[in-house]
Design an enzyme around this catalytic site. Structure first.
Site, PDB file in Angstrom:
ATOM      1  N   GLU A 107      -5.341  16.856 -10.835  1.00  0.00           N
ATOM      2  CA  GLU A 107      -5.803  17.207 -12.181  1.00  0.00           C
ATOM      3  C   GLU A 107      -7.317  17.354 -12.318  1.00  0.00           C
ATOM      4  OE1 GLU A 107      -3.578  15.334 -15.306  1.00  0.00           O
ATOM      5  OE2 GLU A 107      -5.027  15.913 -16.823  1.00  0.00           O
ATOM      6  N   HIS A 117      -0.476  17.902 -26.170  1.00  0.00           N
ATOM      7  CA  HIS A 117      -0.537  16.449 -25.967  1.00  0.00           C
ATOM      8  C   HIS A 117      -1.742  15.774 -26.607  1.00  0.00           C
ATOM      9  CE1 HIS A 117       2.749  17.242 -23.295  1.00  0.00           C
ATOM     10  NE2 HIS A 117       2.839  15.985 -22.924  1.00  0.00           N
ATOM     11  N   ARG A 163      -4.125  21.756 -13.778  1.00  0.00           N
ATOM     12  CA  ARG A 163      -3.094  20.787 -14.177  1.00  0.00           C
ATOM     13  C   ARG A 163      -3.295  20.341 -15.622  1.00  0.00           C
ATOM     14  NH1 ARG A 163      -0.057  16.024 -10.707  1.00  0.00           N
ATOM     15  NH2 ARG A 163       1.291  15.432 -12.433  1.00  0.00           N
ATOM     16  N   GLU A 175       9.256  19.482 -23.834  1.00  0.00           N
ATOM     17  CA  GLU A 175       8.469  19.739 -22.622  1.00  0.00           C
ATOM     18  C   GLU A 175       8.965  20.997 -21.907  1.00  0.00           C
ATOM     19  OE1 GLU A 175       5.763  17.951 -21.930  1.00  0.00           O
ATOM     20  OE2 GLU A 175       6.096  15.839 -22.449  1.00  0.00           O
ATOM     21  N   LYS A 204       2.589  11.740 -10.858  1.00  0.00           N
ATOM     22  CA  LYS A 204       1.823  10.793 -11.684  1.00  0.00           C
ATOM     23  C   LYS A 204       2.710   9.602 -11.979  1.00  0.00           C
ATOM     24  CE  LYS A 204      -1.333  13.583 -14.506  1.00  0.00           C
ATOM     25  NZ  LYS A 204      -1.651  13.842 -15.930  1.00  0.00           N
ATOM     26  N   ARG A 207       0.798  -1.233   0.000  1.00  0.00           N
ATOM     27  CA  ARG A 207       0.000   0.000   0.000  1.00  0.00           C
ATOM     28  C   ARG A 207       0.828   1.280   0.000  1.00  0.00           C
ATOM     29  NH1 ARG A 207      -2.792  -3.093   3.715  1.00  0.00           N
ATOM     30  NH2 ARG A 207      -4.621  -4.107   2.783  1.00  0.00           N
ATOM     31  N   LYS A 209       6.147  23.597 -13.327  1.00  0.00           N
ATOM     32  CA  LYS A 209       5.313  22.416 -13.095  1.00  0.00           C
ATOM     33  C   LYS A 209       4.906  22.338 -11.619  1.00  0.00           C
ATOM     34  CE  LYS A 209       4.292  17.730 -13.877  1.00  0.00           C
ATOM     35  NZ  LYS A 209       4.496  16.509 -14.633  1.00  0.00           N
ATOM     36  N   HIS A 255      -0.271  12.763 -28.360  1.00  0.00           N
ATOM     37  CA  HIS A 255      -0.575  11.372 -27.982  1.00  0.00           C
ATOM     38  C   HIS A 255      -1.160  10.603 -29.156  1.00  0.00           C
ATOM     39  CE1 HIS A 255      -0.826  12.360 -23.401  1.00  0.00           C
ATOM     40  NE2 HIS A 255       0.355  11.876 -23.725  1.00  0.00           N
ATOM     41  N   ASN A 277      -1.196  19.542 -20.421  1.00  0.00           N
ATOM     42  CA  ASN A 277      -1.440  18.710 -21.601  1.00  0.00           C
ATOM     43  C   ASN A 277      -1.357  19.499 -22.901  1.00  0.00           C
ATOM     44  OD1 ASN A 277      -1.888  16.257 -20.210  1.00  0.00           O
ATOM     45  ND2 ASN A 277      -3.862  17.078 -19.545  1.00  0.00           N
ATOM     46  N   HIS A 329       8.108  10.795 -27.590  1.00  0.00           N
ATOM     47  CA  HIS A 329       7.014  11.530 -26.955  1.00  0.00           C
ATOM     48  C   HIS A 329       7.123  13.028 -27.211  1.00  0.00           C
ATOM     49  CE1 HIS A 329       3.958  12.637 -24.043  1.00  0.00           C
ATOM     50  NE2 HIS A 329       4.830  13.424 -23.443  1.00  0.00           N
TER      51      HIS A 329
HETATM   52  P1  NAD Z   1      12.657   6.723 -21.325  1.00  0.00           P
HETATM   53  O1  NAD Z   1      12.645   6.543 -19.885  1.00  0.00           O
HETATM   54  O2  NAD Z   1      12.029   5.699 -22.176  1.00  0.00           O
HETATM   55  O3  NAD Z   1      14.158   6.944 -21.795  1.00  0.00           O
HETATM   56  C1  NAD Z   1      14.440   7.097 -23.166  1.00  0.00           C
HETATM   57  C2  NAD Z   1      15.635   6.250 -23.594  1.00  0.00           C
HETATM   58  O4  NAD Z   1      16.829   6.873 -23.149  1.00  0.00           O
HETATM   59  C3  NAD Z   1      15.644   4.848 -23.011  1.00  0.00           C
HETATM   60  O5  NAD Z   1      16.096   3.957 -23.981  1.00  0.00           O
HETATM   61  C4  NAD Z   1      16.641   4.961 -21.873  1.00  0.00           C
HETATM   62  O6  NAD Z   1      17.263   3.726 -21.604  1.00  0.00           O
HETATM   63  C5  NAD Z   1      17.612   5.966 -22.407  1.00  0.00           C
HETATM   64  N1  NAD Z   1      18.291   6.784 -21.411  1.00  0.00           N
HETATM   65  C6  NAD Z   1      17.745   7.337 -20.310  1.00  0.00           C
HETATM   66  N2  NAD Z   1      18.649   8.102 -19.689  1.00  0.00           N
HETATM   67  C7  NAD Z   1      19.794   8.016 -20.389  1.00  0.00           C
HETATM   68  C8  NAD Z   1      21.077   8.593 -20.240  1.00  0.00           C
HETATM   69  N3  NAD Z   1      21.338   9.456 -19.248  1.00  0.00           N
HETATM   70  N4  NAD Z   1      22.030   8.274 -21.139  1.00  0.00           N
HETATM   71  C9  NAD Z   1      21.750   7.446 -22.170  1.00  0.00           C
HETATM   72  N5  NAD Z   1      20.553   6.878 -22.372  1.00  0.00           N
HETATM   73  C10 NAD Z   1      19.588   7.169 -21.490  1.00  0.00           C
HETATM   74  O7  NAD Z   1      11.974   8.070 -21.826  1.00  0.00           O
HETATM   75  P2  NAD Z   1      11.673   9.502 -21.266  1.00  0.00           P
HETATM   76  O8  NAD Z   1      11.545  10.284 -22.500  1.00  0.00           O
HETATM   77  O9  NAD Z   1      12.584   9.955 -20.203  1.00  0.00           O
HETATM   78  O10 NAD Z   1      10.244   9.300 -20.598  1.00  0.00           O
HETATM   79  C11 NAD Z   1       9.139   8.897 -21.352  1.00  0.00           C
HETATM   80  C12 NAD Z   1       8.108   8.303 -20.423  1.00  0.00           C
HETATM   81  O11 NAD Z   1       7.739   9.274 -19.468  1.00  0.00           O
HETATM   82  C13 NAD Z   1       6.844   7.864 -21.111  1.00  0.00           C
HETATM   83  O12 NAD Z   1       6.512   6.574 -20.675  1.00  0.00           O
HETATM   84  C14 NAD Z   1       5.801   8.862 -20.639  1.00  0.00           C
HETATM   85  O13 NAD Z   1       4.517   8.303 -20.545  1.00  0.00           O
HETATM   86  C15 NAD Z   1       6.334   9.232 -19.299  1.00  0.00           C
HETATM   87  N6  NAD Z   1       5.900  10.551 -18.829  1.00  0.00           N
HETATM   88  C16 NAD Z   1       5.362  10.619 -17.607  1.00  0.00           C
HETATM   89  C17 NAD Z   1       4.959  11.833 -17.094  1.00  0.00           C
HETATM   90  C18 NAD Z   1       4.431  11.903 -15.711  1.00  0.00           C
HETATM   91  O14 NAD Z   1       3.956  12.956 -15.294  1.00  0.00           O
HETATM   92  N7  NAD Z   1       4.513  10.842 -14.958  1.00  0.00           N
HETATM   93  C19 NAD Z   1       5.117  13.000 -17.836  1.00  0.00           C
HETATM   94  C20 NAD Z   1       5.689  12.903 -19.093  1.00  0.00           C
HETATM   95  C21 NAD Z   1       6.081  11.665 -19.573  1.00  0.00           C
HETATM   96 ZN    ZN Z   2       4.497  15.007 -22.110  1.00  0.00          ZN
END
Ligand code: NAD
Ligand code: ZN
Length: 360
Positions: free
Chosen positions: A234, A245, A238, A182, A140, A119, A224, A249, A242, A262
């Site tokens: 949200e 997005h 919040r 972003e 999130k 939990r 943020k 998306h 988006n 993304h």
């Molecule tokens: P990711 O975590 O998939 O990383 C992208 C790639 O870069 C991966 O292959 C990873 O292994 C590599 N990588 C990461 N750090 C590295 C580094 N320092 N050096 C070399 N390679 C590295 O992608 P992301 O773009 O960081 O995040 C995307 C995800 O975030 C999505 O799943 C999205 O839904 C989520 N997201 C969540 C929120 C939220 O509020 N929770 C907001 C925006 C996005």
């Molecule tokens: Zn985003």
């Protein structure tokens, strides 16, 4: 550099600097905390690069790690389940900490594991992408379902975020571009002078300095944080986060996840939302100049021709933010002044057509 995030459910610090993880051990040794065990969740890429460094910095604790697939592959039920199994086998208890070492994917997965294991046990974000300045702050956390991205999740804030700028050095250019989208978003929706600073100072993503990175991460996180403080779950403002997005998306989903990053999809979505804003509100904004800057930074700002506009519209209607088949957009009245607006299909399609050919 330190930013403070305060939300109704938790207040926490975000450290943004080179060698930020050097402060992690003393943070955990704070007398208010009792740490029985630490589980680091990371992916293969990031694990190869930085796991041993992180483990070495935590030598006075009982530390274990679990490595998951890179990127979106980590956010599945199967991987989620395997993380929980590992945590149980390792006998993590309610005084154990989960550390998310990686980009947004690892952060979302590890945060959801932490939110649901017994939990909820404490967790710490150690983001390694620019994009994660967005995902690691705000609470999130989620995994995907085959029928939709981020459909299974929670609101669960971390105990702290440690953004170590040294970890960003290895970030591939395409990931920088994804994350920087972003950053631009945060400027456009909330802070005109920050947007202007970015526009003036960031002319290449290949030559970013530590000073530039730490400034825009800090500013983006502050923006943020201010929004999440007002609306953690949200129900209101919040939703402004988006911006870009709705179409973003849809493009990601329609192209197939991973085909277009993304942030790059969101960037096309932001160009679109700005265009819609011009049509609907009285936004005055030099689109040609904006598009020229984006091209200079390497962004593709047209919708790939293999994506059918009608299918994109259908995807937008499925978005979990859309209600009763109506598509809702975040538009700008002015830079820094967002608003929510439901638009009719005709306008949506008409403006979408303009996005298939480059002009500017
Ligand atoms: P990711 O975590 O998939 O990383 C992208 C790639 O870069 C991966 O292959 C990873 O292994 C590599 N990588 C990461 N750090 C590295 C580094 N320092 N050096 C070399 N390679 C590295 O992608 P992301 O773009 O960081 O995040 C995307 C995800 O975030 C999505 O799943 C999205 O839904 C989520 N997201 C969540 C929120 C939220 O509020 N929770 C907001 C925006 C996005
Ligand atoms: Zn985003």
């Amino acid at each position: 550099e330190k930013v403070h995030i305060s939300t109704p459910s938790k207040d926490y610090p975000v450290f943004i600097e080179k060698e930020a993880i050097g402060q992690l051990e003393s943070f955990l040794k704070d007398s208010n905390r009792e740490v029985s065990k630490i589980l680091i969740i990371t992916d293969y890429n990031v694990g190869d690069l930085y796991l041993s460094k992180l483990e070495n910095s935590l030598s006075s604790f009982d530390v274990t790690h679990y490595v998951v697939p890179n990127g979106e592959e980590a956010k599945t039920f199967e991987i989620y389940y395997s993380c929980l199994s590992y945590a149980l086998e390792q006998k993590l208890d309610r005084k154990s900490y989960i550390l998310a070492l990686g980009g947004g994917a690892v952060g979302d997965l590890a945060g959801f594991v932490a939110a649901t294991y017994m939990r909820g046990i404490p967790f710490i974000q150690i983001p390694t992408t620019i994009l994660a300045h967005d995902s690691a702050v705000g609470g999130k956390v989620a995994i995907n379902h085959p029928l939709g991205k981020n459909m299974i999740g929670a609101f669960y804030q971390p105990e702290a975020v440690f953004f170590d700028l040294n970890f960003l050095k290895s970030l591939p250019l395409v990931e920088k571009r994804s994350g920087f989208a972003e950053v631009i978003k945060h400027g456009l929706i909330q802070d005109f002078s920050f947007y202007e600073w970015l526009n003036k100072n960031i002319t290449s993503l290949e030559t970013l300095t530590d000073e530039q990175i730490s400034f825009f991460l800090k500013t983006g996180i502050n923006i943020k944080g201010a929004i999440v403080k007002e609306d953690e779950k949200e129900n209101g403002i919040r939703r402004f986060l988006n911006f870009g997005h709705t179409l973003g998306h849809a493009i990601e989903a329609e192209a197939g996840y991973g085909k277009i990053s993304h942030g790059e999809a969101v960037m096309i979505g932001m160009v679109y939302a700005l265009q819609l804003s011009k049509a609907v509100t009285n936004l005055s904004f030099n689109m040609d100049h904006f598009k020229g800057w984006l091209s200079e930074l390497g962004y593709q700002i047209t919708v790939p021709s293999y994506l059918d506009p009608k299918k994109l519209l259908a995807r937008m209607k499925q978005d979990k933010k859309s209600i009763k088949q109506k598509v809702t957009f975040v538009l700008l009245e002015e830079i820094g002044q967002p608003m929510i607006k439901e638009l009719c299909d005709e306008l949506i399609l008409e403006e979408l057509e303009h996005l298939y050919t480059y002009s500017g």
